[in-house]
Design an enzyme around this catalytic site. Sequence first.
Site, PDB file in Angstrom:
ATOM      1  N   SER A   1      16.006  19.799 -14.834  1.00 14.59           N
ATOM      2  CA  SER A   1      15.071  20.586 -14.712  1.00 14.59           C
ATOM      3  C   SER A   1      15.532  21.808 -15.285  1.00 14.59           C
ATOM      4  O   SER A   1      16.772  22.234 -14.851  1.00 14.59           O
ATOM      5  CB  SER A   1      14.397  20.864 -13.114  1.00 14.59           C
ATOM      6  OG  SER A   1      13.451  22.052 -13.267  1.00 14.59           O
TER       7      SER A   1
ATOM      8  N   HIS B   1       0.855  -1.206  -0.052  1.00 12.66           N
ATOM      9  CA  HIS B   1       0.051  -0.002   0.105  1.00 12.66           C
ATOM     10  C   HIS B   1       0.746   1.308   0.132  1.00 12.66           C
ATOM     11  O   HIS B   1       0.525   2.312   0.418  1.00 12.66           O
ATOM     12  CB  HIS B   1      -0.750  -0.042   1.271  1.00 12.66           C
ATOM     13  CG  HIS B   1      -1.523  -1.217   1.490  1.00 12.66           C
ATOM     14  ND1 HIS B   1      -2.742  -1.679   0.675  1.00 12.66           N
ATOM     15  CD2 HIS B   1      -1.137  -2.223   2.389  1.00 12.66           C
ATOM     16  CE1 HIS B   1      -3.257  -2.905   1.020  1.00 12.66           C
ATOM     17  NE2 HIS B   1      -2.230  -3.169   1.928  1.00 12.66           N
TER      18      HIS B   1
END
Length: 482
Positions: free
Chosen positions: A285, A155
């Site tokens: 970036s 999870h």
Amino acid sequence: MVPHDVYNEPLVSRYTSREMQYLFSEEKKFTTWRRCWIALAEAQYELGLTDLVSQQMIDEMKTNQNNIDYELARTKEKEIRHDVMAHVFEFGSKCPTAEPIIHLGATSQFVVCNTDLIIQKEAFELVRNGLNNAIAQLADFCFAYKALPTLGFTHYQPAQPTTVGKRNTLYINDLILDLQALDFFVGNMAARGAKGTVGTQATFLELFKGDHQKVRQLDQLVAEKLGFERSIPVTGQTYSRKLDVKLAEVLAGIGATAHKFAVDLRLLSNLKVQEEPFAKNQTGSSAMAYKRNPMRSERMTGLARKLMGLVPDFSSTYANQWFERTLDDSAIRRMDIPQAFLLTDAILKLLVNITSDMVVYPEQINKMLKAELPFMATEKILMEAVEKGKSRQEMHEIVKVHSVAAGKIVKDQAGENDLLQRLGDDDRIPFSHDELRSMTADFLQFTGRAEQQTEEFLNEIVIPLLEENKDKVQKVDSSLRV
């Protein structure tokens, strides 16, 4: 070179191999059409139609198989609105002796379907090669990190530790399932063969004067000449587009495996424990110079999403083939089949590139283990407490209270996990601080059989598979253009 003022297909300009691009080129298609016409003429000649087909005609066709005047074919197609007959005309212009028997008894789908199947078969070999390369590189990675403990996740929450090697065997296992699905599909591929206009072979039966056995032999002989062991037993005008659905499912399955791998690696990259390769001069970036974005994995995710999304197109096309055939399959198949293979090629190129040099950060892994392992060790503490004569239920309640308190410190105050300290301070827990620390000192003890499972899987399944295929596998050029 594509002009700068028209749309440029990114799958061709940015992402895919020259080999896969060639398989879906005009040259490959039209020369293979001619291969089909030659195979048909040869089979008709060998089965006795020597009053119609001569060896001279066949030789003339073979000599001109690659001699195509594309401009003449385009001009003729514009005139008659039929691509196959335009190329029959063009081929006949190069083969005046053979012109009367080119396409004899055939329908357009004789060349279209058989060519599609030939190209698909060759394309699957490139896909198969990519799969084997990726499996081999992941196997090396798994061997290298078979015993490196790392935090497991369920999870996307911290769970019992596994090892880096064991985690990556899961991707290999899925790739092997993809390889098996591919081999099953290819192993059952057959030619459309010589079936006639609506699949009844009526024209061929007429050519062979009602001799059913000769017509059956023609169908089989054409299939063999085109590289298949057999012909599809029954067809309409086309081979069943159900085969295209199954083809798409095989390729989309590879896309799903790659997507799962790519997303996992992107999550690991965020945790700073494992990353894809990062080129020396790569920019992460345009604004944030420090960033090491997982751009290859992100690209693979996007390409896989597109590939997986193609399957409904194939299902709808198949479902809308009325009776023996409708033409609404033509335009969409011209796009979807090449795209499915090109997408798979691009994905495998990326997968091979990424798995060639993944980076692992053991210290960051250890830091995460140390932060979470006290929680993971509680089951071991409970079991050893019971061996000392304590009640499991009583110990469980005590451990639960301290675990909740330690978790609150970690989450609310961003403090360190002090669960072991709390348990050592509690007189009801039958262990000293040193004993508790000793229980959690060796991370590997919490990974169960992860290391052994990795070795067993690699030695018993993966290595024999790679050994079996070593003569068929070529090294993939996984260099990226951008």
